[in-house]
Design a protein around this motif. Structure first.
Motif, mmCIF file in Angstrom:
data_model
loop_
_atom_site.group_PDB
_atom_site.id
_atom_site.type_symbol
_atom_site.label_atom_id
_atom_site.label_comp_id
_atom_site.label_asym_id
_atom_site.label_seq_id
_atom_site.Cartn_x
_atom_site.Cartn_y
_atom_site.Cartn_z
ATOM 1 N N ARG A 97 11.518 16.552 -2.289
ATOM 2 C CA ARG A 97 11.334 15.142 -1.561
ATOM 3 C C ARG A 97 9.924 14.758 -1.797
ATOM 4 O O ARG A 97 9.214 15.737 -1.570
ATOM 5 N N ARG A 98 9.728 13.450 -1.876
ATOM 6 C CA ARG A 98 8.351 13.128 -2.012
ATOM 7 C C ARG A 98 8.077 12.293 -0.846
ATOM 8 O O ARG A 98 8.483 11.688 -0.071
ATOM 9 N N TYR A 99 6.623 12.945 -0.564
ATOM 10 C CA TYR A 99 5.855 12.215 0.714
ATOM 11 C C TYR A 99 4.615 11.589 0.415
ATOM 12 O O TYR A 99 4.027 11.826 -0.549
ATOM 13 N N TRP A 100 4.843 10.420 1.249
ATOM 14 C CA TRP A 100 3.710 9.472 0.869
ATOM 15 C C TRP A 100 2.654 9.320 2.332
ATOM 16 O O TRP A 100 3.123 9.512 3.525
ATOM 17 N N GLY A 101 1.501 8.759 2.064
ATOM 18 C CA GLY A 101 0.711 8.368 3.349
ATOM 19 C C GLY A 101 0.911 7.248 3.672
ATOM 20 O O GLY A 101 1.787 6.487 2.973
ATOM 21 N N GLN A 102 0.343 6.793 4.591
ATOM 22 C CA GLN A 102 0.424 5.395 5.004
ATOM 23 C C GLN A 102 -0.304 4.264 3.943
ATOM 24 O O GLN A 102 -0.122 2.918 4.312
ATOM 25 N N GLY A 103 -1.144 4.817 3.368
ATOM 26 C CA GLY A 103 -2.007 4.012 2.416
ATOM 27 C C GLY A 103 -3.345 3.380 2.938
ATOM 28 O O GLY A 103 -3.415 3.393 4.096
ATOM 29 N N THR A 104 -4.337 3.162 2.170
ATOM 30 C CA THR A 104 -5.625 2.636 2.378
ATOM 31 C C THR A 104 -5.866 1.554 1.372
ATOM 32 O O THR A 104 -5.809 1.679 0.289
ATOM 33 N N GLN A 105 -6.327 0.373 2.154
ATOM 34 C CA GLN A 105 -6.445 -0.804 1.385
ATOM 35 C C GLN A 105 -7.966 -0.892 0.613
ATOM 36 O O GLN A 105 -8.969 -0.421 1.074
ATOM 37 N N VAL A 106 -7.875 -0.864 -0.559
ATOM 38 C CA VAL A 106 -9.092 -1.052 -1.318
ATOM 39 C C VAL A 106 -9.347 -2.644 -1.945
ATOM 40 O O VAL A 106 -8.456 -3.221 -2.624
#
Length: 110
Positions: A97-106
């Protein structure tokens, strides 16, 4: 379960630098398998850097590193360009299963 939390994004001028962090927690995963991905507006998510290397578009400018003691993976981004503007995510596969973070905007803009 795996939890990934990205930080370090922001607004930077072309030619500037940022360091993103991905703090990982959970069990039964290998921090060395955590990679960085990004998704620009209107585009598909793409790989930026993993254990095996970095994307051609960022080679020589971005570097991935890890602090196993802190369970944290970093993405050092230098010589940033407007086309690097995207939401950056860290991700890992655990038990198929692939897990992702919530992301950060650049955002790279003058």
């Amino acid at each position: 379960q795996v939890q990934l939390v990205e930080s370090g994004g922001g607004l930077v001028q072309p030619g500037g630098s940022l360091r993103l962090s991905c703090a990982a927690s959970g069990s039964n995963f290998d921090i060395n398998n955590i990679g960085w991905y990004r998704q620009a507006p209107g585009k598909e998510r793409e790989v930026v850097a993993t254990l095996t290397g970095v994307a051609t578009s960022v080679r020589g400018r971005f570097t991935i590193s890890r602090d196993n003691a802190k369970n944290t993976v970093y993405l050092q981004m230098n010589s940033l360009k407007p086309e690097d503007t995207a939401v950056y995510y860290c991700s890992v596969v655990r038990m198929a299963r692939r897990y992702w973070g919530q992301g950060t905007q650049v955002t790279v803009s003058s």
